[in-house]
Design a protein around this motif. Structure first.
Motif, short mmCIF file in Angstrom:
data_model
loop_
_atom_site.label_atom_id
_atom_site.label_comp_id
_atom_site.label_asym_id
_atom_site.label_seq_id
_atom_site.Cartn_x
_atom_site.Cartn_y
_atom_site.Cartn_z
N GLY A 83 -2.34 -2.40 3.15
CA GLY A 83 -2.80 -3.03 1.92
C GLY A 83 -1.68 -3.66 1.13
O GLY A 83 -1.84 -4.73 0.53
N ASP A 84 -0.51 -3.01 1.10
CA ASP A 84 0.64 -3.57 0.42
C ASP A 84 1.08 -4.88 1.06
O ASP A 84 1.43 -5.85 0.37
CB ASP A 84 1.82 -2.59 0.42
N ASP A 85 1.09 -4.89 2.39
CA ASP A 85 1.48 -6.11 3.11
C ASP A 85 0.50 -7.25 2.82
O ASP A 85 0.90 -8.40 2.61
CB ASP A 85 1.54 -5.84 4.61
N ALA A 86 -0.80 -6.92 2.83
CA ALA A 86 -1.80 -7.94 2.54
C ALA A 86 -1.63 -8.47 1.11
O ALA A 86 -1.72 -9.69 0.87
CB ALA A 86 -3.20 -7.37 2.73
N GLN A 87 -1.36 -7.59 0.17
CA GLN A 87 -1.20 -8.01 -1.22
C GLN A 87 0.01 -8.92 -1.37
O GLN A 87 -0.01 -9.86 -2.16
CB GLN A 87 -1.05 -6.79 -2.13
N THR B 36 9.63 -9.75 8.05
CA THR B 36 10.43 -10.86 7.55
C THR B 36 10.71 -10.76 6.05
O THR B 36 11.47 -11.57 5.52
CB THR B 36 9.75 -12.21 7.83
N TRP B 37 10.08 -9.77 5.37
CA TRP B 37 10.35 -9.67 3.93
C TRP B 37 10.64 -8.26 3.43
O TRP B 37 11.03 -8.07 2.29
CB TRP B 37 9.20 -10.27 3.10
N ARG B 38 10.47 -7.24 4.24
CA ARG B 38 10.67 -5.90 3.71
C ARG B 38 11.37 -4.98 4.69
O ARG B 38 11.45 -5.25 5.89
CB ARG B 38 9.33 -5.28 3.31
N ASP B 39 11.87 -3.88 4.13
CA ASP B 39 12.45 -2.80 4.91
C ASP B 39 11.33 -1.87 5.34
O ASP B 39 10.64 -1.29 4.49
CB ASP B 39 13.47 -2.05 4.05
N LEU B 40 11.14 -1.70 6.65
CA LEU B 40 10.01 -0.92 7.15
C LEU B 40 10.10 0.55 6.75
O LEU B 40 9.11 1.28 6.88
CB LEU B 40 9.93 -1.04 8.67
N SER B 41 11.26 0.99 6.27
CA SER B 41 11.39 2.39 5.90
C SER B 41 10.89 2.68 4.49
O SER B 41 10.90 3.83 4.05
CB SER B 41 12.87 2.81 5.99
N ASN B 42 10.42 1.65 3.78
CA ASN B 42 10.00 1.85 2.39
C ASN B 42 8.59 2.42 2.27
O ASN B 42 8.16 2.75 1.16
CB ASN B 42 10.06 0.53 1.62
#
Length: 282
Positions: A165-169, A154-160
């Motif tokens: 850990g990034d998602d948790a942050q 819902t907030w990012r492009d999965l290809s990045n």
């Protein structure tokens, strides 16, 4: 008349006829760990230990009114929010708990045992509302790696190439203090194949990474027991990392002593320590 001395915890969730999930499970966990549970019912389930066939949602006004009346009477030491699949419920609960920012809030919002979302509910919109209204208020958000990935869509492009850990942050940056990701593989070697890991993230990275022997099950309500136990230990004043540690130990014991009520899945034994004590005295 003796005043109430056990910590009071208000839990929001479904009413399950067999008590494997939802508010009945939470109340059992709280009692086993020395707390008193108060409950707000969000839906009534029709089901057994094998499956949930249907549910009847409670009107959003009834959800908030249940909570408001209780909270006008007592002071709670913690909140626990279980599975929510209605945007109106998320909004109602978020408004209630926003008035009590000092009480720890354990958010465990996903329930694989619930029926599929209705056609009128947009899954992405539901996750967005959850992320915007409840996650910023949570002391701890508990979810699986798959659930974290779905929320991250819902907030990012999965290809990045962002990591878990990034998602948790990202969620922590929104205001959530901790994120606990459960049930991930502990490693790739044969020796580690029978292990599962739970990883606790705080601001800046991993706080603890705990490996546990995978128990075959199948179980119903294991995650509910873990989040309920974390809420109970937090209500007693423990720091969250320690609460997570003790809650994992308690949950592992509940799973090792799980019971089969009927023909369905195993139900964690929330009172396993008491049951063992009784057996030892006989």
């Amino acid at each position: 008349m003796q005043n109430q001395t056990s910590p009071l915890i208000l839990t929001f969730g479904v009413a399950d006829p067999i008590g494997a999930v939802g508010v009945h499970s939470d109340i059992g966990v709280f009692a086993a760990l020395g707390c008193q549970g108060l409950s707000v019912t969000t839906a009534l389930l029709i089901g057994d230990s094998a499956r949930v066939e249907d549910q009847q949602h409670v009107e959003p006004d009834w959800v908030s009114d249940q909570a408001r009346v209780v909270l006008e009477d007592v002071q709670v030491a913690a909140f626990k929010i279980g599975a929510v699949d209605q945007m109106e419920h998320i909004s109602s609960i978020a408004e209630v708990v926003s008035d009590y920012p000092d009480a720890p809030l354990i958010l465990d919002p996903f329930g694989s045992q619930l029926p599929p979302l209705s056609e009128q509910t947009d899954p992405e919109e539901l996750l967005t509302v959850l992320r915007q209204l409840l996650v910023p208020q949570a002391t701890l958000l508990m979810l699986s790696q798959v659930e974290l990935g779905r929320m991250a869509e819902t907030w990012r492009d999965l290809s990045n190439g962002e990591t878990m850990g990034d998602d948790a942050q990202h969620l922590i940056d929104l205001g959530c203090e901790y994120v606990l990701v459960t049930g991930t593989p502990a490693g790739t070697s044969r020796a580690e194949s029978g292990l599962r890991a739970n990883t606790l993230y705080g601001d800046g990275g991993v706080i603890r990474h705990d490996r546990w022997q995978h128990l075959p099950g199948p179980f119903v309500g294991a995650g509910c027991v873990l989040s309920g136990a974390i809420a109970a230990y937090m209500a007693q004043g423990l720091a969250l990392p320690q609460a997570v540690d003790l809650a994992q130990q308690y949950t592992f014991g509940a799973l090792r002593h799980a019971q089969r009520y009927g023909m369905g899945r195993l139900v964690p034994n929330r009172f396993h320590a008491v049951t063992q004590t009784i057996k030892d005295t006989q």
